[in-house]
Design an enzyme around this catalytic site. Structure first.
Site, short mmCIF file in Angstrom:
data_model
loop_
_atom_site.label_atom_id
_atom_site.label_comp_id
_atom_site.label_asym_id
_atom_site.label_seq_id
_atom_site.Cartn_x
_atom_site.Cartn_y
_atom_site.Cartn_z
CB THR A 168 -0.88 -0.01 1.27
OG1 THR A 168 -1.77 -1.10 1.17
CG2 THR A 168 -1.66 1.28 1.43
NE ARG A 196 -9.78 -5.60 4.44
CZ ARG A 196 -8.66 -4.92 4.31
NH1 ARG A 196 -8.35 -4.36 3.18
NH2 ARG A 196 -7.84 -4.77 5.33
N GLY A 198 -10.64 -1.70 3.62
CA GLY A 198 -9.59 -1.54 4.62
C GLY A 198 -9.56 -0.14 5.19
CG ASP A 199 -5.83 1.02 6.91
OD1 ASP A 199 -5.81 0.18 5.97
OD2 ASP A 199 -4.79 1.52 7.38
CB THR A 219 1.13 0.33 5.02
OG1 THR A 219 2.31 0.24 5.81
CG2 THR A 219 1.28 1.46 4.03
N GLY A 222 -5.43 -3.20 7.95
CA GLY A 222 -6.36 -2.08 8.02
C GLY A 222 -7.41 -2.22 9.10
N1 ASP Z 1 -3.75 -1.27 4.95
C1 ASP Z 1 -4.13 -1.98 3.75
C2 ASP Z 1 -5.49 -2.59 3.96
O1 ASP Z 1 -5.75 -3.06 5.05
C3 ASP Z 1 -3.19 -3.06 3.35
C4 ASP Z 1 -1.72 -2.77 3.37
O2 ASP Z 1 -1.31 -1.76 3.89
O3 ASP Z 1 -0.95 -3.57 2.85
O4 ASP Z 1 -6.22 -2.66 3.01
#
Ligand code: ASP
Length: 318
Positions: A168, A196, A198-199, A219, A222
């Site tokens: 990310t 889904r 994420g954050d 990252t 999330g």
């Molecule tokens: N934070 C991202 C998510 O949860 C994934 C990542 O940072 O690799 O979608």
């Protein structure tokens, strides 16, 4: 002071800094830097050529925040438009009283504003990795049948793969008038359950910027940043008068209060309004990059470690 900090943005940071040096805004720099990562076919966790969800669909999440006004724009679960950060910026800038558009609505908006489309977002290379991963969930090595009715719960559990979650992209920039912007873009966790989010597109979780204090972007897993409001927490700790280092450590330590299963850990980068920078990770060996206006190229820095005990399936994991 011009400064950009980034997670996984090496391919874009110098172009982003050139934009700042030419008088571009922090928002421009963040968008320019992230687009270059989104376009990179070798980056499998962001934009074009990212890893798909468990049923083989690439769903992108992104957000951008303007620290002058706390204006924000975000998209989630968007298919077919690889430059998610640009669509997120348009959500913020068009006359539209919304912050976050998801799924078909995000795609409709992207079409309406003429965002670049790329239907074949899943390449043969990525399709092959996905099929292999799916086959590994069956003892027979066959690919499970996937229809709208196929139970996915076990597949998602079995195929949660911490190696596939890195990548990310985060960019935080401060421009020549002291404005701060932050952006995050991702294809999310590989092999995630369809739908889904994420954050990354959740303002306050994976992304937050406020000119008066600073900005933070995350990252990692999330779900943890969503539950703890990590990016906003860090900025709030700055507002409460903590130093950047204390604020960052506290935002990470808050994650220790979460009960339940975690894998993947958490990483964050942050700048305060004075241009000081920090990167933290729950695991040793992580790094982030930064570049200031007087540097020809970016520099890589180690992240400080704040450990967070990991559990999965009720068991402790490294
Ligand atoms: N934070 C991202 C998510 O949860 C994934 C990542 O940072 O690799 O979608």
């Amino acid at each position: 002071m011009l400064i950009i900090a980034s997670s996984n943005g090496a391919i874009g940071i110098e172009a982003a800094m050139r934009a700042l040096l030419k008088g571009g805004s922090a928002l421009d720099a963040v968008e320019i830097g992230i687009r270059l990562v989104e376009a990179n076919p070798d980056e499998h966790s962001v934009g074009y050529n990212g890893y798909p969800n468990i049923v083989g669909e690439l769903e992108l999440d992104a957000s951008i925040m303007d620290g002058r006004s706390l204006n924000s724009g975000a998209v989630a679960l968007m298919r077919g438009f690889p430059y998610a950060i640009s669509v997120a910026r348009q959500v913020m800038e068009r006359e539209l009283p919304h912050v976050l558009l998801a799924g078909q609505g995000a795609e409709r908006f992207a079409r309406e504003i003429g965002a670049e489309q790329r239907e074949e977002t899943l390449t043969e290379e990525i399709r092959a990795v996905w099929r292999k991963r799916l086959a590994s969930t069956k003892e027979s090595g066959d690919i499970p049948d996937l229809t709208d009715e196929t139970p996915l719960l076990d597949l998602v559990k079995l195929t949660t793969d911490p190696e596939r979650v890195l990548g990310t992209v985060n960019f935080i920039a401060i421009d020549s008038v002291g404005d701060i912007a932050s952006g995050v873009s991702t294809s999310g966790w590989a092999w995630k359950y369809p739908g889904r989010i994420g954050d990354s597109p959740i303002i306050g979780a994976g992304n937050f910027a406020d000119n008066r204090y600073g900005a933070c972007a995350c990252t990692g897993m999330g779900e943890m940043a969503i539950r703890a409001g990590t990016a906003r927490s860090l900025v709030l700790y700055l507002k409460m008068g903590l130093s950047l280092q204390e604020a960052a450590r506290r935002a990470m330590e808050d994650l220790r209060d979460l009960a339940g299963d975690y894998i993947g850990g958490m990483n964050l980068i942050a700048l305060n309004k004075d241009g000081q920078r920090i990167g933290l990770s729950s695991r040793a060996g992580g790094s982030y990059i930064y570049q200031t206006g007087d540097m020809d190229s970016y520099q890589e820095c180690e992240r400080e470690v704040v450990t967070i005990p990991m559990r999965w399936g009720g068991e402790a994991r490294e």
